[in-house]
Design a protein around this motif. Structure first.
Motif, PDB file in Angstrom:
ATOM      1  N   ARG A  99       0.812  -1.130  -0.034  1.00 17.01           N
ATOM      2  CA  ARG A  99       0.029   0.032   0.023  1.00 17.01           C
ATOM      3  C   ARG A  99       0.947   1.221   0.196  1.00 17.01           C
ATOM      4  NH1 ARG A  99      -3.175  -3.035   3.645  1.00 17.01           N
ATOM      5  NH2 ARG A  99      -2.116  -2.145   5.426  1.00 17.01           N
ATOM      6  N   GLY A 100       1.840   1.336   0.883  1.00 16.75           N
ATOM      7  CA  GLY A 100       2.864   2.576   0.735  1.00 16.75           C
ATOM      8  C   GLY A 100       3.954   2.536  -0.150  1.00 16.75           C
ATOM      9  N   GLY A 101       4.107   1.407  -1.012  1.00 17.18           N
ATOM     10  CA  GLY A 101       5.221   1.313  -2.054  1.00 17.18           C
ATOM     11  C   GLY A 101       6.576   1.323  -1.326  1.00 17.18           C
ATOM     12  N   ILE A 102       6.748   0.722  -0.267  1.00 16.34           N
ATOM     13  CA  ILE A 102       7.917   0.610   0.557  1.00 16.34           C
ATOM     14  C   ILE A 102       8.226  -0.637   0.740  1.00 16.34           C
ATOM     15  CG2 ILE A 102       7.756   2.873   1.516  1.00 16.34           C
ATOM     16  CD1 ILE A 102       6.682   1.175   4.171  1.00 16.34           C
ATOM     17  N   ARG A 103       9.810  -1.001   1.166  1.00 17.52           N
ATOM     18  CA  ARG A 103      10.137  -2.483   1.171  1.00 17.52           C
ATOM     19  C   ARG A 103      10.952  -2.614   2.412  1.00 17.52           C
ATOM     20  NH1 ARG A 103      13.409  -3.673  -4.296  1.00 17.52           N
ATOM     21  NH2 ARG A 103      14.650  -4.899  -2.635  1.00 17.52           N
TER      22      ARG A 103
END
Length: 1053
Positions: free
Chosen positions: A598-602
């Motif tokens: 959802r946040g586009g983070i890893r």
């Protein structure tokens, strides 16, 4: 309170000043910062020159203000509050005020490269990494001091359990806590550096110090320094070479001057097709030597000069010494040369961005140019006379090979140092150049074998000249601190040995290495660590010292080694043939994956789970457990002999549970030691406690059989590597399936990262096949973008690997049918293809249709046509998907254009035949089928009772038909006679033109008026036969009268 100073400390400082070597001092205690003042004072007394400048590195909080005005304001505030006398100043404040100190964050230590300091202070030990150690210590000059500040502790063994800042990057969602094995090895290794003193904050020498028995040196026993040798070299240059002597004056060491004089003859003679290899360790002055050589090249008339390196910022030292050399030659900026710098790139926030020199235009001796090019731009070197390659070890080997040409090339390479070590250049390229140079000096063989051998090494008969720099610029040769760091960080491992021979891969076994034993600093373990690390250095472009800390401390890392089978009575360790480093990944909670998507983070770590989850937007893959092959390094002399494949197969079998022996596993000890028992006695102190090596009996075996280890439960094995054709072939042969290829190239290697997976369980084949089917469609579309640069053969190999992964899919590609065909090709398109297949059109006419054909073929929608040959598939992929021209394919496949088009038309012809068959089948489906009569031989079948005998024979039916035919002919003859007997002449119509024209006008008039009155359009025309009959009667009457008249005349006469 005054206290007598331990004499060993000033003795160490004076000895280092005499020998131009550096010292290492470890200060333990919260007040150790105040003792930096005393150490700096002792260092100043030992030096003849001015007070040494200081480099002070820290993490975030310095603990005091370095700003002069803020410091003065603080003093005034304390005086006003009554906490300080007016003229009172602490020694530390005076030291900070009067000393030249450069303060630097650890994260910004890149800025101090190339600078020289007399003293280095490292505080915030928990923020130190191996890279920072090597990068900062290198800046200290000979006779200087490295000071490390530690907090108060009862024993140095407390560092064994210290949590370092870098450990936060080692933690993953499923791994345990990092273990500070590197710190333990660091503390145990302090005793191996002869110029190391470990002191408390009162300057008391602790027992672990290696220099506790130091004695003062006699100055007369010190051998002549490099400066004397340098001066003798300068004096040996003839007066005729005054310009050369001026440039040599800039050299710092005799070794550097000898290297410059070795390059000088090749510059004077303008020797083309020669290669000069300049190799050394870090800090030997290679870049400055290149700059001075560049100044001499301009002096000797070189006009088109190119320089290259991984980035323009790497050439800072080169251009600095170029301008120093030009100053010695009397050249002036703006008058004799102009400097051009690169514009900052968008988003580039690096300090100095926009100040990197990329071009120097010189005009003193005509037009001369020095131009920077990127290593990939080898095609711009057609007019080059001289090419200088700095930091060649950091450039991919194929790129360096492409840079070689018919001009003088000087290659500079660092074989070890803080930025990493890479021996691909020295072990591969220089070895090939050395062989080429040897063959080019041999007389040409009658059968041309010598020439073939030269071309086989790919160096075109270039001559190689090797120059090596050994003496450091800043400090003396064989500096103890440099040697200590080299051992600690394994910066200069020995070359891999070949004493064990080459056993057959089936005679080799894979062993798991105990990291507790490997990093225990025992002599045997250190020897084996160097052997394993030498394989890394020989097989990879770059190996940073931080990789060593990752391998030692990260909880998810595992290390395996392939060796010849070890006998039970063996007394020596085997030679490693292949080393595999594995990182355990996965087991990420679904909530974490959903939040990341959802946040586009890893998250940190877990490279493959996060990457696949993001690329396919799948929230279930992260929960699977897997292992990623971080590195696999094979002995360079044993490449392509099957050792790497054997190691991978054994690794797969181990994690697949095929090698486990329950009886052996129950008897064996755990792989890691229990560190909970390493508690420090409450009565211990720094003065009494001395860290020592762990007993060898308390450590697990260095090498463990895989049959005695219980493997972790894994679903897959994965790998992430720089995509090249040989590596793809290796991993494809091992059964790995590509699921991701990065569309941007790696800055270091110039390669695109490829991620490949292989399942370890049968139930995992299905999800892998679904991913592979999706990626096949995506890859085919991307072939016309960045992947257009891929060779078509490598692209086909990738597709084959992906297709192998789709074999287990339950959903097969639907075959193209006649209803779907119009969605892809119109009837006009098919007509064009048919005409081209019949050699009636040029291939440009159907070029727009080839992508459609290629998509249908590679998506297995037209499998009926069979499998194309490798060359035909390569041509179809190149034209249809990569949008390459026929000329590009010719240069890539080395096939003439006419043959390419001949093979291409065969592909189109196969496609057209299939499309025609589809259309025929569609039309045939609309034609009613002819009723099928039952077979006469079916007398014994189920319908045998329906058969009845014929009433007449065939001859009787033929005779009857003949009689009926004769009667019919007779009737027709009678009807014809009746019609002929009738007089039909009265029905003849007069064909007079006037009568017909009148009738036509009448009918036309009625038609135009609409025939509203209902008048008939029938007209009557006079018959011609009645006219003829009346005329014939008149003629008969006239003849009768004429005869009467004639008869009367005759009678009268």
């Amino acid at each position: 309170m005054r206290k007598q100073l331990d004499p060993r400390l000033p003795t160490l400082i004076n000895n280092c000043a005499l020998t131009n070597q550096r010292s290492l001092v470890i200060l333990v205690g919260d007040k150790s910062r105040d003792q930096v003042v005393n150490l700096h004072f002792l260092l100043s007394q030992a030096r003849v020159s001015s007070r040494p400048n200081v480099l002070w590195c820290y993490k975030k909080d310095l603990g005091f203000t370095s700003h002069r005005k803020k410091r003065e304001a603080k003093i005034k505030r304390e005086v006003k509050q009554g906490r300080r006398e007016t003229n009172e100043q602490s020694p530390f404040e005076l030291f900070v005020t009067l000393t030249d100190i450069r303060y630097c964050y650890y994260k910004e230590t890149q800025k101090v490269l190339g600078q020289t300091f007399g003293m280095l202070v490292l505080q915030d030990f928990e923020a130190l990494t191996p890279n920072l150690w090597a990068r900062t210590v290198e800046t200290v000059q000979g006779g200087g001091m490295v000071v490390v500040l530690l907090k108060t502790m009862r024993s140095l063994r407390q560092l064994y359990t210290m949590t370092m800042d870098v450990h936060a990057r080692y933690r993953t969602s499923s791994s345990g806590a990092p273990v500070s094995r590197f710190n333990e090895r660091f503390i145990l290794s302090l005793g191996s550096c002869p110029t190391t003193l470990v002191l408390d904050d009162e300057l008391n020498v602790l027992p672990i110090s290696s220099a506790k028995d130091i004695t003062a040196l006699d100055p007369s026993s010190i051998p002549s320094t490099s400066s004397v040798q340098l001066q003798s070299l300068k004096d040996s240059i003839s007066d005729e070479s005054e310009s050369v002597r001026e440039v040599v004056e800039v050299c710092k060491t005799a070794d550097q001057a000898r290297g410059l004089l070795a390059i000088l003859p090749h510059l004077e003679k303008h020797e083309l097709n020669h290669t000069i290899s300049l190799t050394s360790a870090r800090g030997r002055g290679k870049s400055s030597l290149l700059g001075l050589s560049l100044a001499l090249a301009l002096h000797f008339g070189f006009t088109n000069i190119f320089v290259t390196s991984p980035h323009p910022s790497n050439l800072k030292s080169l251009f600095e010494f170029l301008f120093k050399g030009l100053d010695k030659l009397g050249w002036e900026e703006h008058l004799d040369y102009d400097i051009r710098v690169a514009l900052p790139q968008p988003g580039e926030e690096r300090e100095g961005a926009g100040k990197d020199i990329v071009r120097v235009d010189l005009k003193r001796k005509g037009r001369q140019t020095i131009q920077y090019i990127h290593p990939r731009d080898a095609h711009t070197l057609s007019q080059a006379e001289l090419l200088m390659v700095d930091e060649a070890a950091a450039i991919p080997l194929p790129m360096v090979k492409a840079l070689l040409g018919p001009y003088l090339v000087i290659l500079s390479s660092t074989i070890n140092g803080y930025e990493g070590t890479g021996r691909s250049l020295s072990l591969k390229l220089i070895a090939q150049l050395r062989e080429s140079s040897r063959l080019s000096t041999l007389p040409a063989a009658a059968d041309g074998k010598g020439k073939a051998a030269v071309s086989a090494v790919g160096a075109s008969g270039r001559k190689l000249h090797e120059v090596t720099l050994d003496a450091p610029i800043r400090y003396a040769l064989n500096d103890p601190v440099e040697a200590y760091l080299s051992r600690l960080l394994v910066l200069n491992p020995p070359a891999p040995s070949t004493t064990s021979g080459t056993p057959h891969p089936s005679q080799c076994s894979l062993y798991c290495i105990s990291r507790d034993t490997l990093f225990s600093f025992h002599p045997v373990a250190e020897k084996f660590l160097e052997k394993c690390w030498s394989l890394y250095v020989a097989a990879h472009y770059k190996n940073a010292p931080d990789d060593l800390m990752l391998l030692s401390d990260a909880p998810a890392q595992r290390l395996f080694v392939l060796c010849k089978d070890i006998q039970e009575n063996a007394t020596t360790l085997p030679e490693p043939l292949c080393v595999i480093q594995v990182a355990l990944e996965g087991r990420i909670s679904r909530e974490s994956v959903m939040e990341g998507l959802r946040g586009g983070i890893r998250g940190g770590g877990d490279l493959i789970p996060w990457l696949i989850s993001q690329q396919y937007q799948d929230d279930g893959f992260g929960s699977l457990s897997g292992a990623r092959v971080v590195r696999i390094a094979t002995h360079p002399d044993y490449n392509s002999m099957g050792y790497g494949a054997r190691a991978l197969e054994l690794l797969r079998a181990f994690y697949g549970g095929e090698l486990l022996n329950l009886e052996e596993a129950a008897k064996e000890e755990p792989l890691e030691i229990n560190r909970d028992v390493d508690e420090i006695d409450a009565s211990a102190s720094l003065q009494t406690d001395k860290p020592a090596l762990r007993p060898i009996t308390a450590l697990p075996p260095l090498l463990r059989k895989l049959t005695s280890l219980t493997p972790e439960t894994l679903e897959y094995l994965g790998v992430s590597y720089g995509l090249t054709a040989p590596l793809l072939k290796f991993w494809k042969r091992a059964g790995y399936v590509p699921l991701y290829i990065r569309q941007t190239e790696n800055e270091l290697t110039g390669e695109c990262t490829c991620v490949m997976l292989k399942t370890l369980r049968e139930d995992g084949q299905e999800w892998l096949a679904e991913f592979a089917q999706d990626y096949r469609k995506r890859f085919l579309s991307l072939l016309s973008f960045k992947f257009r640069e891929f060779p078509s053969i490598m692209s086909l190999s990738l597709l084959e690997a992906v297709n192998a992964g789709t074999a287990a899919s339950k959903v097969k590609p639907r075959e193209l049918d006649s209803q779907e065909l119009p969605l892809h090709l119109t009837p006009f398109d098919i007509k064009r293809l048919e005409s081209y297949a019949s050699n009636m059109l040029d291939y440009h006419v159907v070029l727009d249709l080839i992508p459609v054909l290629a998509q249908l073929y590679f998506l297995h929608r037209v499998s009926v046509i069979g499998r194309l040959s490798g060359v035909q598939a390569s041509i179809l992929l190149s034209i249809g998907l990569q949008r390459k021209t026929v000329e590009d394919i010719e240069s890539e496949l080395t096939i003439p254009v006419n043959q390419i088009l001949a093979l291409f038309i065969k592909v189109v012809r196969k496609m057209c035949t299939h499309f025609q068959n589809l259309q025929k089948a569609e039309i045939g489906a609309t034609i009613p089928e002819e009723p099928v009569m039952p077979s006469r031989n079916a007398g014994n079948g189920p319908n045998a009772s329906d058969w009845k005998p014929m009433e007449k024979t065939v001859d009787e039916e033929l005779d009857e038909a003949a009689v009926q035919d004769e009667e019919t002919q007779r009737r027709k003859e009678q009807q014809r006679q009746i019609i002929d007997s009738l007089d039909l002449s009265k029905y003849a119509i007069n064909d007079a033109a006037q009568d017909w024209s009148t009738a036509e006008k009448q009918v036309k008039t009625l038609a135009q008026k609409g025939n509203k009155n209902g008048l008939s359009t029938l007209v009557s025309v006079k018959s011609t036969e009645s006219g003829k009959k009346r005329k014939a009667e008149d003629d008969a009457k006239a003849d009768g009268e004429r005869k009467k008249k004639t008869g009367k005349k005759l009678k009268t006469s």
